[in-house]
Design an enzyme around this catalytic site. Structure first.
Site, PDB file in Angstrom:
ATOM      1  CD1 TRP A  31       0.050  -0.990   3.353  1.00  0.00           C
ATOM      2  CD2 TRP A  31       0.145   1.248   3.254  1.00  0.00           C
ATOM      3  NE1 TRP A  31       0.659  -0.541   4.515  1.00  0.00           N
ATOM      4  CE2 TRP A  31       0.731   0.827   4.490  1.00  0.00           C
ATOM      5  CE3 TRP A  31       0.083   2.611   2.980  1.00  0.00           C
ATOM      6  CZ2 TRP A  31       1.244   1.722   5.420  1.00  0.00           C
ATOM      7  CZ3 TRP A  31       0.604   3.511   3.909  1.00  0.00           C
ATOM      8  CH2 TRP A  31       1.173   3.063   5.111  1.00  0.00           C
ATOM      9  CD  GLU A  74       5.353   5.097  12.732  1.00  0.00           C
ATOM     10  OE1 GLU A  74       6.361   4.825  12.043  1.00  0.00           O
ATOM     11  OE2 GLU A  74       4.693   4.232  13.329  1.00  0.00           O
ATOM     12  CD  GLU A 112       8.157   0.787  10.823  1.00  0.00           C
ATOM     13  OE1 GLU A 112       7.806   1.858  11.349  1.00  0.00           O
ATOM     14  OE2 GLU A 112       7.730  -0.314  11.193  1.00  0.00           O
ATOM     15  CG  HIS A 115       4.176   3.290   9.101  1.00  0.00           C
ATOM     16  ND1 HIS A 115       4.746   2.426  10.013  1.00  0.00           N
ATOM     17  CD2 HIS A 115       3.731   2.511   8.087  1.00  0.00           C
ATOM     18  CE1 HIS A 115       4.636   1.190   9.573  1.00  0.00           C
ATOM     19  NE2 HIS A 115       4.041   1.218   8.400  1.00  0.00           N
ATOM     20  CD  GLU A 165       8.519  -2.531  14.323  1.00  0.00           C
ATOM     21  OE1 GLU A 165       7.345  -2.128  14.261  1.00  0.00           O
ATOM     22  OE2 GLU A 165       9.387  -2.212  13.489  1.00  0.00           O
ATOM     23  CB  THR A 168       4.600   1.176  17.079  1.00  0.00           C
ATOM     24  OG1 THR A 168       5.255  -0.012  16.590  1.00  0.00           O
ATOM     25  CG2 THR A 168       5.653   2.118  17.616  1.00  0.00           C
ATOM     26  CG  ASP A 197       2.954  -1.864   7.132  1.00  0.00           C
ATOM     27  OD1 ASP A 197       2.467  -2.848   6.544  1.00  0.00           O
ATOM     28  OD2 ASP A 197       3.414  -0.876   6.536  1.00  0.00           O
ATOM     29  CD  GLU A 198       4.737   0.174  13.309  1.00  0.00           C
ATOM     30  OE1 GLU A 198       5.748  -0.543  13.335  1.00  0.00           O
ATOM     31  OE2 GLU A 198       4.803   1.408  13.150  1.00  0.00           O
ATOM     32  CG  HIS A 201       7.731  -4.109  10.182  1.00  0.00           C
ATOM     33  ND1 HIS A 201       7.511  -2.772   9.946  1.00  0.00           N
ATOM     34  CD2 HIS A 201       7.795  -4.691   8.950  1.00  0.00           C
ATOM     35  CE1 HIS A 201       7.463  -2.546   8.644  1.00  0.00           C
ATOM     36  NE2 HIS A 201       7.628  -3.700   8.028  1.00  0.00           N
TER      37      HIS A 201
END
Length: 332
Positions: A31, A74, A112, A115, A165, A168, A197-198, A201
């Site tokens: 994305w 971020e 990252e 974000h 991670e 967040t 995403d976090e 990760h």
């Protein structure tokens, strides 16, 4: 770090290629911020923008403080990549090294990076915040850096990022939940997308530490204890806007009161990691290693007392003005 420890990470290059790089998404399938924002090239851009601004007017000021604080955190991404490149055994010696550790760091950074871009653009379009003050805060923060106490150790480094991670993921997940409650479903999608995403990760970093516990349990356990005794500082702990010398603590107090990220969440992250790595059952430890194991496995209940104290402080009704929202007073 001793040479034999550095060699452990060199020996894990092939393992990392097969087990860690798979957690990266191809750029063409990733994305992008524009997917979740009004399209400036479309004929309906103005209408989309008006709708975004109308939805954002339902967001309370204290929530905006938390959203801005998350975004600024971020946006300080250059500092985090710099930190990872101070770590022995996995640092990128050339800036474009093709080995798996270095490839992971660069591609993780690239993922990252979206974000902060996404949240920055959303807040800019909303018109609810003082973008110049926010941009000053970002510049100050990147300039000041951070002091996570990882001491060039890959053990401490990967433990630290595993914790962060997870933290967040929780924070962005909570901002998504609150946005939905305030009626801004698009913002909820934005925050939820970042949280996903976090989480991905987090999976990669916790697998690295799991491997370290497997091949070098004593050093990893001692590093875990060291990190928790020093306390895990948040990445944006040197946050400053040119006015408030205690800005990070004030932002954290608002996040605590609202429930975006709390001292209880800090304890929950520790409990999650202890269970995720099956720390209680790890064997082959030295005497100091067993003491470290006992410390990290019994720490969470003591940390929960800090959450109780923070909740009591929140009842005191103290206030603070935030330049990010035009110096409005917010209850801490």
């Amino acid at each position: 770090m001793p040479l034999e420890k550095v060699e452990i990470f060199k020996s894990l290059e092939e393992w990392a290629e097969k087990n860690i790089l798979i957690h990266l998404n191809p750029v063409d399938k990733s994305w992008q911020p524009q997917d979740l924002l009004p399209d400036p090239s479309s004929e309906g851009f103005i209408e989309q923008l008006i709708e975004l601004r109308e939805r954002s007017h339902e967001l309370p000021d204290d929530y905006l403080v938390c959203l801005v604080g998350d975004m600024i955190t971020e946006e300080a991404l250059p500092t985090y990549q710099t930190q990872l490149n101070t770590v022995d055994g996995v640092r990128d010696e050339t800036g474009a090294s093709p080995t798996s550790w270095e490839t992971w760091t660069r591609m993780w950074t690239a993922e990252e990076n979206r974000h902060g871009d996404l949240l920055h653009k959303y807040l800019y379009l909303s018109g609810r915040v003082d973008m110049r003050q926010i941009e000053k805060t970002i510049q100050y923060l990147i300039g000041f850096g951070m002091c996570p106490g990882i001491e060039n150790s890959p053990y401490l480094g990967f433990l630290y990022v595993s914790f962060q991670e997870r933290a967040t993921f929780i924070s962005h997940g909570n901002t998504a939940r609150f946005a939905k409650g305030y009626g801004d479903l698009k913002l909820a999608q934005i925050c939820g997308t970042i949280a996903a995403d976090e989480k991905r990760h987090e999976t990669a970093y916790t697998e690295i530490v799991e491997k370290l516990f497997e091949i070098d349990p004593d050093t990893t356990m001692l590093a875990f204890e060291d990190m928790m005794r020093k306390k895990v500082v948040m990445p944006a702990h040197l946050m400053y806007d040119g006015q408030d010398g205690n800005l990070f603590n004030h932002f954290s107090s608002v996040a605590q009161r609202l429930g975006v990220y709390t001292a209880g969440d800090y304890a929950n992250v520790l409990e999650f990691l202890v269970e995720r790595w099956n720390v209680k059952k790890i064997g082959g430890l030295s005497g100091k290693g067993r003491q470290a194991q006992d410390y990290v496995c019994t720490l969470a209940p003591r940390l929960r007392k800090l959450d109780e104290q923070a909740q009591e402080r929140a009842k005191q009704g103290r206030t603070c003005s935030f330049s990010w929202i035009f110096n409005k007073e917010i209850v801490l």
